[in-house]
Design an enzyme around this catalytic site. Structure first.
Site, mmCIF file in Angstrom:
data_model
loop_
_atom_site.group_PDB
_atom_site.id
_atom_site.type_symbol
_atom_site.label_atom_id
_atom_site.label_comp_id
_atom_site.label_asym_id
_atom_site.label_seq_id
_atom_site.Cartn_x
_atom_site.Cartn_y
_atom_site.Cartn_z
ATOM 1 N N HIS A 134 0.833 -1.207 0.000
ATOM 2 C CA HIS A 134 0.000 0.000 0.000
ATOM 3 C C HIS A 134 0.866 1.254 0.000
ATOM 4 O O HIS A 134 2.049 1.211 0.339
ATOM 5 C CB HIS A 134 -0.914 0.035 1.235
ATOM 6 C CG HIS A 134 -2.097 -0.860 1.131
ATOM 7 N ND1 HIS A 134 -2.040 -2.199 1.419
ATOM 8 C CD2 HIS A 134 -3.371 -0.609 0.749
ATOM 9 C CE1 HIS A 134 -3.240 -2.743 1.231
ATOM 10 N NE2 HIS A 134 -4.064 -1.797 0.814
ATOM 11 N N LYS A 141 -0.814 5.007 4.664
ATOM 12 C CA LYS A 141 -1.763 4.092 5.308
ATOM 13 C C LYS A 141 -1.419 3.940 6.792
ATOM 14 O O LYS A 141 -0.252 3.764 7.144
ATOM 15 C CB LYS A 141 -1.724 2.727 4.602
ATOM 16 C CG LYS A 141 -2.794 1.786 5.091
ATOM 17 C CD LYS A 141 -2.931 0.589 4.185
ATOM 18 C CE LYS A 141 -3.939 -0.397 4.729
ATOM 19 N NZ LYS A 141 -5.276 0.191 4.893
HETATM 20 P P1 NAP Z 1 -7.316 10.055 3.688
HETATM 21 O O1 NAP Z 1 -7.089 10.613 2.345
HETATM 22 O O2 NAP Z 1 -6.278 10.255 4.767
HETATM 23 O O3 NAP Z 1 -8.721 10.640 4.224
HETATM 24 C C1 NAP Z 1 -9.149 10.478 5.558
HETATM 25 C C2 NAP Z 1 -10.233 11.504 5.849
HETATM 26 O O4 NAP Z 1 -10.632 11.380 7.216
HETATM 27 C C3 NAP Z 1 -9.761 12.946 5.662
HETATM 28 O O5 NAP Z 1 -10.787 13.709 5.063
HETATM 29 C C4 NAP Z 1 -9.511 13.396 7.107
HETATM 30 O O6 NAP Z 1 -9.618 14.782 7.288
HETATM 31 C C5 NAP Z 1 -10.627 12.666 7.814
HETATM 32 N N1 NAP Z 1 -10.333 12.660 9.239
HETATM 33 C C6 NAP Z 1 -9.181 12.292 9.862
HETATM 34 N N2 NAP Z 1 -9.284 12.499 11.179
HETATM 35 C C7 NAP Z 1 -10.511 13.026 11.376
HETATM 36 C C8 NAP Z 1 -11.186 13.482 12.530
HETATM 37 N N3 NAP Z 1 -10.610 13.462 13.737
HETATM 38 N N4 NAP Z 1 -12.456 13.944 12.373
HETATM 39 C C9 NAP Z 1 -13.052 13.996 11.162
HETATM 40 N N5 NAP Z 1 -12.426 13.595 10.021
HETATM 41 C C10 NAP Z 1 -11.178 13.126 10.149
HETATM 42 O O7 NAP Z 1 -7.564 8.489 3.622
HETATM 43 P P2 NAP Z 1 -8.249 7.634 2.441
HETATM 44 O O8 NAP Z 1 -7.210 7.048 1.573
HETATM 45 O O9 NAP Z 1 -9.360 8.431 1.860
HETATM 46 O O10 NAP Z 1 -8.839 6.433 3.293
HETATM 47 C C11 NAP Z 1 -9.869 6.630 4.256
HETATM 48 C C12 NAP Z 1 -10.135 5.304 4.956
HETATM 49 O O11 NAP Z 1 -10.621 4.353 3.991
HETATM 50 C C13 NAP Z 1 -8.892 4.658 5.585
HETATM 51 O O12 NAP Z 1 -9.279 3.963 6.746
HETATM 52 C C14 NAP Z 1 -8.426 3.668 4.525
HETATM 53 O O13 NAP Z 1 -7.674 2.598 5.050
HETATM 54 C C15 NAP Z 1 -9.771 3.211 4.006
HETATM 55 N N6 NAP Z 1 -9.777 2.647 2.649
HETATM 56 C C16 NAP Z 1 -10.722 1.699 2.431
HETATM 57 C C17 NAP Z 1 -10.862 1.148 1.191
HETATM 58 C C18 NAP Z 1 -11.935 0.126 0.990
HETATM 59 O O14 NAP Z 1 -12.060 -0.398 -0.130
HETATM 60 N N7 NAP Z 1 -12.718 -0.200 2.012
HETATM 61 C C19 NAP Z 1 -10.037 1.561 0.140
HETATM 62 C C20 NAP Z 1 -9.088 2.560 0.377
HETATM 63 C C21 NAP Z 1 -8.983 3.111 1.651
HETATM 64 P P3 NAP Z 1 -8.271 15.676 7.536
HETATM 65 O O15 NAP Z 1 -7.800 16.070 6.169
HETATM 66 O O16 NAP Z 1 -8.773 16.835 8.331
HETATM 67 O O17 NAP Z 1 -7.285 14.841 8.284
#
Ligand code: NAP
Length: 266
Positions: free
Chosen positions: A155, A159
């Site tokens: 990844h 992550k």
């Molecule tokens: P990302 O780009 O880091 O986005 C995370 C989001 O969560 C950001 O908007 C962040 O806002 C917000 N956040 C963090 N802390 C927060 C808080 N205290 N209160 C409110 N919002 C908060 O990550 P991503 O790649 O989009 O992934 C998001 C999640 O999905 C992760 O857990 C990842 O492992 C998972 N994921 C799942 C799949 C699937 O197929 N299920 C695929 C890819 C990823 P800020 O900018 O303010 O920090």
């Protein structure tokens, strides 16, 4: 088709942005609100780079639910936040669809109990890519014939959790059908701790984190004079969106918590 009213948590994240495009382009999905730790009081359309959706942003999830009463919460945040959001959604009678990874078995048990008590649908899927789900299913099929298996998940380096939810889920599915075995030489020793990866019921799991990667996994099986490699690659976050759409449509029709996209794919 009846409209499904959605609140998204994590709208500025990489997954969140892609999910906003999905909602924008799906006729029967309506975004009624978003939860973000900044931008409270603005609309999604006010934020540069996000689609022109006129949905209000809230910094507090409970204030959001009280104001907009959605059918579904789509959570794409971090494990601590996602777990809290999922609990609150169920308390408010809102169906969670959770892509956030890093939930523990204890979290899942607790949320399962809550969904059952409320008779509400909920879907938690560590991987929304249909190809990744097939990779897990094919790996489970192969594990009946090959006892020796190692999982390498790769990844991007932002992550937070390791091994990945998909890696753990694959190991769990393999462990269900594989005869218990401790792999490698019985006397093997690690000269550097971690060299042989994590141990899940004797299955070795290795996590690679590098910039440039998105989400990839190889499941390697070894037998007499042969190996079998099953590999899936997500090259961008659009790969997850058909699974997100399926989960949002399905969560409206069920009254229990389902863990894993494979359990809702026909
Ligand atoms: P990302 O780009 O880091 O986005 C995370 C989001 O969560 C950001 O908007 C962040 O806002 C917000 N956040 C963090 N802390 C927060 C808080 N205290 N209160 C409110 N919002 C908060 O990550 P991503 O790649 O989009 O992934 C998001 C999640 O999905 C992760 O857990 C990842 O492992 C998972 N994921 C799942 C799949 C699937 O197929 N299920 C695929 C890819 C990823 P800020 O900018 O303010 O920090």
């Amino acid at each position: 088709m009846e409209q499904i009213k959605i609140v998204i948590a994590g709208p500025r994240g990489r997954m969140g942005k892609e999910a906003l495009e999905l909602i924008h382009n799906t006729e029967h999905f309506t975004l009624v609100g978003a939860v973000d730790r900044v931008n409270g009081g603005k609309l999604i359309s006010d934020i540069e780079g996000l689609p022109p959706l006129e949905a209000p942003i809230f910094e507090d999830i409970e204030a959001c639910f009280q104001e907009v009463q959605p059918d579904v919460l789509l959570d794409l945040t971090t494990p601590e936040i996602g777990r809290r959001h999922t609990r609150i959604a169920l308390d408010y009678g809102i169906r969670p669809v959770v892509g956030t990874t890093g939930f523990t078995a204890q979290d899942l048990d607790e949320l399962q109990g809550l969904a059952q008590q409320k008779q509400l649908g909920a879907i938690i899927a560590p991987n929304f890519a249909i190809g990744a789900v097939l990779m897990m299913k094919f790996s489970q099929m192969a594990a009946k014939y090959f006892q020796d298996v190692e999982i390498i998940e790769l990844h991007h380096n932002q992550k937070l959790d390791a091994p990945s939810g998909t890696g753990i889920k694959t190991a769990e599915m393999i462990a269900e059908v594989r005869e218990q075995k401790k792999q490698g030489h019985p006397d093997e020793k690690e000269h550097i701790i971690g060299a042989r990866g994590a141990d899940f019921e004797g299955i070795r799991l290795h996590s690679v984190r590098l910039p440039g990667l998105i989400a990839h996994q190889e499941v390697l099986f070894g037998g007499d004079g042969q190996t079998l490699t099953i590999r899936h690659d997500s090259y961008n976050r659009a790969s997850f969106m058909s699974g997100v759409k399926l989960a949002i449509d399905t969560v409206m029709k069920i009254d229990l918590l389902v863990y894993g996209l494979e359990n809702i794919m026909e």
